[in-house]
Motif scaffolding. Sequence first.
Motif, PDB file in Angstrom:
ATOM      1  N   LEU A  40       0.702  -1.142  -0.111  1.00 33.22           N
ATOM      2  CA  LEU A  40      -0.145  -0.026  -0.070  1.00 33.22           C
ATOM      3  C   LEU A  40       1.064   1.167   0.085  1.00 33.22           C
ATOM      4  O   LEU A  40       0.579   2.203  -0.629  1.00 33.22           O
ATOM      5  CB  LEU A  40      -0.922   0.089   1.098  1.00 33.22           C
ATOM      6  N   ARG A  41       1.870   1.342   0.818  1.00 29.40           N
ATOM      7  CA  ARG A  41       2.816   2.376   0.720  1.00 29.40           C
ATOM      8  C   ARG A  41       3.668   2.533  -0.720  1.00 29.40           C
ATOM      9  O   ARG A  41       3.581   3.613  -1.088  1.00 29.40           O
ATOM     10  CB  ARG A  41       3.869   2.207   1.725  1.00 29.40           C
ATOM     11  N   THR A  91       1.011   4.037  -3.255  1.00 29.64           N
ATOM     12  CA  THR A  91       0.696   5.113  -3.225  1.00 29.64           C
ATOM     13  C   THR A  91       1.687   5.976  -3.802  1.00 29.64           C
ATOM     14  O   THR A  91       1.269   6.949  -4.440  1.00 29.64           O
ATOM     15  CB  THR A  91       0.586   5.391  -1.530  1.00 29.64           C
ATOM     16  N   HIS A 104       1.512   5.629  -7.598  1.00 29.06           N
ATOM     17  CA  HIS A 104       0.049   6.085  -8.108  1.00 29.06           C
ATOM     18  C   HIS A 104       0.282   7.660  -8.137  1.00 29.06           C
ATOM     19  O   HIS A 104      -0.233   8.596  -9.210  1.00 29.06           O
ATOM     20  CB  HIS A 104      -1.139   5.851  -7.408  1.00 29.06           C
ATOM     21  N   ARG A 105       0.865   8.271  -7.154  1.00 25.86           N
ATOM     22  CA  ARG A 105       1.114   9.870  -7.215  1.00 25.86           C
ATOM     23  C   ARG A 105       2.025  10.305  -8.413  1.00 25.86           C
ATOM     24  O   ARG A 105       1.580  11.144  -9.050  1.00 25.86           O
ATOM     25  CB  ARG A 105       1.646  10.124  -5.733  1.00 25.86           C
ATOM     26  N   GLN A 159      -6.534   7.002 -10.384  1.00 27.47           N
ATOM     27  CA  GLN A 159      -5.379   6.721  -9.515  1.00 27.47           C
ATOM     28  C   GLN A 159      -5.544   7.508  -8.269  1.00 27.47           C
ATOM     29  O   GLN A 159      -5.220   7.266  -7.018  1.00 27.47           O
ATOM     30  CB  GLN A 159      -4.051   7.106 -10.272  1.00 27.47           C
ATOM     31  N   GLU A 197      -7.977   5.740  -6.025  1.00 28.79           N
ATOM     32  CA  GLU A 197      -7.288   4.488  -5.309  1.00 28.79           C
ATOM     33  C   GLU A 197      -6.414   5.211  -4.127  1.00 28.79           C
ATOM     34  O   GLU A 197      -5.927   4.405  -3.206  1.00 28.79           O
ATOM     35  CB  GLU A 197      -6.538   3.656  -6.374  1.00 28.79           C
ATOM     36  N   ILE A 198      -5.701   6.113  -4.616  1.00 30.53           N
ATOM     37  CA  ILE A 198      -4.797   6.869  -3.381  1.00 30.53           C
ATOM     38  C   ILE A 198      -5.640   6.948  -2.197  1.00 30.53           C
ATOM     39  O   ILE A 198      -5.051   7.010  -0.992  1.00 30.53           O
ATOM     40  CB  ILE A 198      -4.294   8.210  -3.991  1.00 30.53           C
ATOM     41  N   MET A 218      -6.257   3.830  -0.663  1.00 30.84           N
ATOM     42  CA  MET A 218      -5.182   3.077   0.149  1.00 30.84           C
ATOM     43  C   MET A 218      -4.774   3.863   1.448  1.00 30.84           C
ATOM     44  O   MET A 218      -4.313   3.212   2.334  1.00 30.84           O
ATOM     45  CB  MET A 218      -3.892   2.845  -0.874  1.00 30.84           C
ATOM     46  N   ALA A 219      -4.913   5.233   1.402  1.00 29.63           N
ATOM     47  CA  ALA A 219      -5.011   5.915   2.656  1.00 29.63           C
ATOM     48  C   ALA A 219      -5.728   5.284   3.977  1.00 29.63           C
ATOM     49  O   ALA A 219      -5.180   5.241   5.097  1.00 29.63           O
ATOM     50  CB  ALA A 219      -5.138   7.399   2.586  1.00 29.63           C
ATOM     51  N   PRO A 268       0.548   6.337   5.229  1.00 29.57           N
ATOM     52  CA  PRO A 268       1.128   6.114   3.978  1.00 29.57           C
ATOM     53  C   PRO A 268       2.364   6.450   3.769  1.00 29.57           C
ATOM     54  O   PRO A 268       3.103   7.189   4.788  1.00 29.57           O
ATOM     55  CB  PRO A 268       0.369   7.205   3.196  1.00 29.57           C
TER      56      PRO A 268
END
Length: 217
Positions: free
Chosen positions: A162-163, A166, A169-170, A199, A202-203, A206-207, A217
């Motif tokens: 997840l990290r 993230t 995706h950013r 994205q 999804e960010i 995921m947070a 994150p």
Amino acid sequence: MTALAPARSTRRLVLAGASVLLVALGLVALMVVRPSAASPSGASSQSAPAEDSVDAGFARDMAIHHQQAVEMSFIVRDGTDDEDVRRLAYDIINTQANQRGMMLGWLEMWGLPKSAAGPPMKWMGHTVTPTDDGSLMPGMATDAELAALTAAKDEKAEVLFLRLMTVHHRAGADMAQAAAGAAKTDAIRNLAEGMVRGQQSEIGLMADMLKDRGVKP
């Protein structure tokens, strides 16, 4: 050296399997994106972009970026039984493998090479010098991070995935935002705009998933 060997082996297997899938997707994309000349939104309704264009540069770089996201998703899928993380991984695999196939299909249709002669990100107005750690562009995980993800299991794998995703995706959303504002073809502009929305969504997801696990994150 020994610790990295299994990870590298896993990466080779994942990439080999993904390559077969993506070749098939690329062929499908070639058929799908050939609308009639009257269609204003098809990739073939406009003249082919130049080799050094934003459209071609984005398609090449994002195809590489997506490939690693698919790879990380396959790894975490095998490293945890958590349904939410596995569902997210499946979504990323399906979405980004399909998008990658589309971009490679358009490059093929435009008669352009699928790999750039120069360094990545030039189409964005700046140049990234790839290093030997495996991270070819901003947001991409290093070889050591991929090895750590491969070795991790259960919640440790979930948190690391997840990290890493993230950050991935950013950077991907930043690239897509740049392409959405500067590309000349409707195909790339529309795809890039959809990537930004997807994205960023999804960010946020995921947070929340990291928060549920008591980590940042």
